[in-house]
Structure formats: structure tokens, C-alpha cells
Scaffold this motif. Structure first.
Motif, PDB file in Angstrom:
ATOM      1  N   ARG A   1      -4.951 -22.839  41.240  1.00 54.78           N
ATOM      2  CA  ARG A   1      -3.706 -22.142  41.560  1.00 54.78           C
ATOM      3  C   ARG A   1      -2.640 -23.159  41.942  1.00 54.78           C
ATOM      4  O   ARG A   1      -2.914 -24.107  42.664  1.00 54.78           O
ATOM      5  N   PHE A   2      -1.420 -22.936  41.442  1.00 57.49           N
ATOM      6  CA  PHE A   2      -0.282 -23.789  41.752  1.00 57.49           C
ATOM      7  C   PHE A   2       0.851 -22.943  42.295  1.00 57.49           C
ATOM      8  O   PHE A   2       0.969 -21.761  41.959  1.00 57.49           O
ATOM      9  N   SER A   3       1.703 -23.556  43.095  1.00 52.62           N
ATOM     10  CA  SER A   3       2.908 -22.864  43.553  1.00 52.62           C
ATOM     11  C   SER A   3       3.862 -22.743  42.367  1.00 52.62           C
ATOM     12  O   SER A   3       3.705 -23.434  41.350  1.00 52.62           O
TER      13      SER A   3
ATOM     14  N   GLU B   1       5.374 -26.130  41.659  1.00 55.35           N
ATOM     15  CA  GLU B   1       4.437 -27.030  40.998  1.00 55.35           C
ATOM     16  C   GLU B   1       4.303 -26.692  39.515  1.00 55.35           C
ATOM     17  O   GLU B   1       4.292 -27.595  38.661  1.00 55.35           O
ATOM     18  N   MET B   2       4.200 -25.411  39.212  1.00 51.15           N
ATOM     19  CA  MET B   2       4.070 -25.001  37.799  1.00 51.15           C
ATOM     20  C   MET B   2       5.324 -25.337  37.011  1.00 51.15           C
ATOM     21  O   MET B   2       5.240 -25.773  35.860  1.00 51.15           O
TER      22      MET B   2
ATOM     23  N   LEU C   1       5.101 -29.002  36.268  1.00 47.35           N
ATOM     24  CA  LEU C   1       4.092 -29.264  35.244  1.00 47.35           C
ATOM     25  C   LEU C   1       4.589 -28.842  33.863  1.00 47.35           C
ATOM     26  O   LEU C   1       4.379 -29.555  32.875  1.00 47.35           O
TER      27      LEU C   1
ATOM     28  N   VAL D   1      -2.296 -31.758  33.309  1.00 44.08           N
ATOM     29  CA  VAL D   1      -3.215 -31.738  34.449  1.00 44.08           C
ATOM     30  C   VAL D   1      -4.423 -32.632  34.172  1.00 44.08           C
ATOM     31  O   VAL D   1      -4.852 -33.400  35.034  1.00 44.08           O
TER      32      VAL D   1
END
Length: 135
Positions: free
Chosen positions: A24-26, A29-30, A33, A48
Motif C-alpha cells: 500500500r502507498f499513499s 507516493e503513488m 511512482l 518499484v
């Protein structure tokens, strides 16, 4: 992209990597990415994977000017591995005198060559995401 294409890509990824990790990412963060992935024309998964490989001490992904040199080194190591296999087979077939120490040395060096070649291949592995495709 059709569901058949997505299913095929999932099967190919499963064969290539074998393991799946759900993370899971905030939102921030996503977004970062995705921006990196779009900038490099790869999938978020590839971004990743590269980050994890780098942090885990694996060789980094090769891109740009370095890529042809890594491809050439990978091919040369494949050739070296073939030569080592031929030498061990010649001893096992009795075409050359058997030497236990030599066989162990050839097998050990061959294993090192194989492992290094796998690392180099991982550096030049192409992402499954074609250029221009948005996720």
C-alpha cells in the motif's frame, strides 16, 4: 487493452518473476511512482522492482549508453559458460583425462559465470509496458 491481453501479461509476469507482493502507498507516493514510470516509459511495478533491487544490493537496471555494453557482456558470458560446459563434458565423456580438482574448478567458475550473467540479464530486462501506453 482487452482483458485477454491483460491475462496474458499477468501469465508472462508470473513466469518471469514468480512471486507477488501487495504493497500500500499513499496518494502522494503513488503519484510520484507514476511520474517516474511515465518518464521512463515503464510500469509502476518495474519502478518499484528497480528500487527494491537497488536497495537489496542487486545490480541496477542498465539504460541509455550503458545498455549495449551490458548486452555484449551478457553475450560474452553466455559464450564462456558454453565453453566451460564443453570442457566438463569432454572430461565426463573421457575425451580428456579426468581430473577431480579441474572438474570442481570448472564447475565453480561456470556457476560464477552463470550467476553474473543472470545479474547482467536482470539489468537489461525490458519492461513489459510498450512505449506510449498509459496506466
Amino acid at each position: 487493452m482487452g482483458s485477454n491481453n491483460r491475462q496474458q501479461e499477468t501469465k508472462n509476469a508470473s513466469r518471469r518473476y514468480g512471486e507477488v507482493l501487495h504493497v500500500r502507498f499513499s496518494t502522494a507516493e503513488m503519484e510520484r511512482l507514476r511520474a517516474i514510470a511515465d518518464g521512463e516509459a515503464v510500469t509502476v511495478s518495474e519502478v518499484v522492482r528497480r528500487l527494491v533491487r537497488t536497495e537489496a544490493g542487486f545490480l541496477p537496471a542498465a539504460a541509455g549508453e550503458l545498455r549495449p555494453s551490458i548486452e555484449e557482456a551478457t553475450d560474452q558470458l553466455r559464450r564462456v559458460g558454453v565453453n566451460f560446459n564443453q570442457a566438463v563434458r569432454a572430461m565426463n565423456d573421457g575425451r580428456v583425462p579426468y581430473d577431480d580438482d579441474l572438474e570442481r574448478a570448472l564447475i565453480a567458475v561456470g556457476e560464477l559465470v552463470r550467476r553474473f550473467r543472470e545479474e547482467l540479464k536482470a539489468m537489461i530486462a525490458r519492461s513489459r509496458k510498450p512505449r506510449g501506453v498509459k496506466v
